[in-house]
Design a protein around this motif. Structure first.
Motif, PDB file in Angstrom:
ATOM      1  N   PHE A   1       1.007  -1.302  -0.380  1.00 10.14           N
ATOM      2  CA  PHE A   1       0.174  -0.073   0.117  1.00 10.14           C
ATOM      3  C   PHE A   1       0.699   1.124   0.191  1.00 10.14           C
ATOM      4  CE2 PHE A   1      -2.422   3.355   2.817  1.00 10.14           C
ATOM      5  CZ  PHE A   1      -3.341   3.712   1.053  1.00 10.14           C
ATOM      6  N   GLN A   2       0.368   2.218  -0.690  1.00 10.23           N
ATOM      7  CA  GLN A   2       0.758   3.486  -1.305  1.00 10.23           C
ATOM      8  C   GLN A   2       3.086   3.155  -1.543  1.00 10.23           C
ATOM      9  OE1 GLN A   2       0.281   6.021   2.401  1.00 10.23           O
ATOM     10  NE2 GLN A   2      -1.393   6.992   1.770  1.00 10.23           N
ATOM     11  N   THR A   3       2.737   2.016  -2.125  1.00 11.20           N
ATOM     12  CA  THR A   3       3.872   2.118  -2.312  1.00 11.20           C
ATOM     13  C   THR A   3       4.653   2.424  -3.955  1.00 11.20           C
ATOM     14  OG1 THR A   3       4.967   0.134  -0.949  1.00 11.20           O
ATOM     15  CG2 THR A   3       5.934   0.491  -3.287  1.00 11.20           C
ATOM     16  N   PRO A   4       5.076   3.262  -4.473  1.00  8.87           N
ATOM     17  CA  PRO A   4       4.645   3.841  -5.852  1.00  8.87           C
ATOM     18  C   PRO A   4       5.216   2.534  -6.997  1.00  8.87           C
ATOM     19  CG  PRO A   4       6.219   5.242  -4.560  1.00  8.87           C
ATOM     20  CD  PRO A   4       6.165   3.961  -3.706  1.00  8.87           C
ATOM     21  N   PRO A   5       4.192   3.103  -8.214  1.00  9.40           N
ATOM     22  CA  PRO A   5       4.674   1.780  -8.662  1.00  9.40           C
ATOM     23  C   PRO A   5       5.874   1.544  -9.475  1.00  9.40           C
ATOM     24  CG  PRO A   5       2.212   3.366  -9.145  1.00  9.40           C
ATOM     25  CD  PRO A   5       3.580   3.664  -8.136  1.00  9.40           C
ATOM     26  N   ALA A   6       6.467   2.378  -9.390  1.00  8.29           N
ATOM     27  CA  ALA A   6       8.144   2.138 -10.607  1.00  8.29           C
ATOM     28  C   ALA A   6       8.922   1.555  -9.317  1.00  8.29           C
ATOM     29  CB  ALA A   6       7.967   3.631 -10.639  1.00  8.29           C
ATOM     30  N   GLU A   7       8.567   1.319  -8.225  1.00 10.43           N
ATOM     31  CA  GLU A   7       9.349   1.752  -7.111  1.00 10.43           C
ATOM     32  C   GLU A   7       9.327   0.736  -5.679  1.00 10.43           C
ATOM     33  OE1 GLU A   7       9.770   5.021  -4.517  1.00 10.43           O
ATOM     34  OE2 GLU A   7      10.211   6.600  -6.027  1.00 10.43           O
ATOM     35  N   THR A   8       7.885  -0.560  -6.653  1.00  8.58           N
ATOM     36  CA  THR A   8       7.572  -1.516  -5.520  1.00  8.58           C
ATOM     37  C   THR A   8       8.325  -2.882  -6.505  1.00  8.58           C
ATOM     38  OG1 THR A   8       5.429  -0.934  -6.005  1.00  8.58           O
ATOM     39  CG2 THR A   8       5.276  -2.698  -5.693  1.00  8.58           C
ATOM     40  N   ALA A   9       8.880  -3.122  -7.274  1.00  4.38           N
ATOM     41  CA  ALA A   9       9.373  -3.628  -7.376  1.00  4.38           C
ATOM     42  C   ALA A   9      10.145  -4.149  -6.565  1.00  4.38           C
ATOM     43  CB  ALA A   9      10.193  -4.946  -8.958  1.00  4.38           C
ATOM     44  N   ASP A  10      11.603  -3.298  -6.302  1.00  4.76           N
ATOM     45  CA  ASP A  10      12.607  -4.008  -5.379  1.00  4.76           C
ATOM     46  C   ASP A  10      12.544  -4.112  -3.929  1.00  4.76           C
ATOM     47  OD1 ASP A  10      14.245  -3.392  -7.105  1.00  4.76           O
ATOM     48  OD2 ASP A  10      14.760  -1.291  -6.949  1.00  4.76           O
ATOM     49  N   PRO A  11      11.218  -3.464  -3.092  1.00  8.07           N
ATOM     50  CA  PRO A  11      11.133  -4.277  -2.016  1.00  8.07           C
ATOM     51  C   PRO A  11      10.514  -5.431  -1.885  1.00  8.07           C
ATOM     52  CG  PRO A  11       9.746  -2.225  -2.365  1.00  8.07           C
ATOM     53  CD  PRO A  11      10.496  -2.213  -3.056  1.00  8.07           C
TER      54      PRO A  11
END
Length: 292
Positions: free
Chosen positions: A21-31
């Motif tokens: 939730f609230q993780t930016p789409p472009a930054e989701t894969a890494d976490p």
């Protein structure tokens, strides 16, 4: 308690999952990649988060077999209605890059248009019967919503994902779910919403939680997650920090005493951090969910 929970249809799901939730789409894969590397095997996302594709990319890049990762997503209210919800599944499945979603749930009740909510849930029943999903459920449904749903549909929800943390425990909703075989799944399980919504008190700084954590050589977040596990509540903590992601998964090597559990139970303030479920309307919260 084990590290898995069994749903009312026999499907097993991990007791601790990873939320985006609230993780930016472009930054989701890494976490998500970090979480999978640590050992998480349940990833919770939603169409309204706009980051399903990042989740799918991370799962695909992980090298894990698809059957090893439990994928959960949610239908947004804008896609409620029987045919619309069937199409919402297709949109989510494409973004997640999978043929089968393990748990597919309705994101909110629409109290002012509950027939549309019922139609959406009937679509979930069809998806379940067709083997496109392995379990179905709801999110942010209160007792009155659950009661109305059970009266109008055939499949009892496997899960109700609601805001649960020491400061807001929703015991009435949990009890109704338990009575009907509906597993409670906690969003904001460590009370993150008490920190970022500008409240005067945050669970992370609570003296009782900090003291119990010190007694176990753990963090307040780990104590809260252990509290959920010992009560049979599934939890989906969220973080983008690799060390926090790992910390939140390291909760299976200690146990809270009955006294410690009672002290945490006593922290309930009854104050909701998220939106009031009765205030959810298409006019206020509707948004288009893109095809890809």
């Amino acid at each position: 308690m084990t590290d898995h929970l069994t749903l009312n249809n026999g499907v097993e799901m991990p007791a601790i999952g990873f939320g985006v939730f609230q993780t930016p789409p472009a930054e989701t894969a890494d976490p998500v990649a970090s979480a999978l590397d640590v050992g998480y095997r349940l990833i919770d996302t939603a169409a309204a988060y706009a980051n399903e594709r990042g989740v799918g990319d991370a799962v695909r890049a992980s090298g894990l077999a698809r059957a090893e990762v439990f994928l959960e997503s949610k239908v947004w209210i804008s896609d409620y209605g029987y045919d619309q919800t069937l199409h919402a599944f297709e949109k989510s499945a494409r973004k997640l890059q999978t043929d089968v979603i393990d748990l597919f749930i309705l994101h909110q009740a629409l109290p002012g248009d509950f027939e549309r909510t019922i139609a959406a849930y009937r679509a979930l029943e069809t998806l379940l019967a067709d083997g496109r999903v392995r379990a179905i459920g709801v999110s942010n449904f209160m007792v009155e919503h659950l009661r109305a749903l059970l009266e109008s549909t055939d499949v009892v929800p496997a899960v109700n994902q609601i805001e649960v943390h020491p400061y807001f425990q929703q015991r009435d909703v949990q009890a109704f779910g338990a009575e009907h075989g509906i597993l409670t799944q906690a969003w904001s399980p460590i009370g993150g919403i008490t920190a970022y919504r500008g409240g005067t008190k945050s669970t992370f700084d609570d003296p009782t939680l900090v003291e119990i954590a010190a007694n176990h050589g753990k963090s307040a977040a780990q104590v809260m997650l252990r509290w959920h596990i010992q009560q049979g509540v599934q939890a989906i903590p969220k973080s983008v920090n690799p060390s926090r992601i790992a910390e939140n998964f390291d909760v299976f090597d200690f146990a809270l005493s009955a006294d410690e559990t009672a002290r945490i139970d006593a922290l309930d303030t009854g104050v909701r951090g998220g939106p009031e479920p009765e205030m959810i309307t298409l006019e206020t919260f509707g948004r288009d969910i893109p095809e890809s």
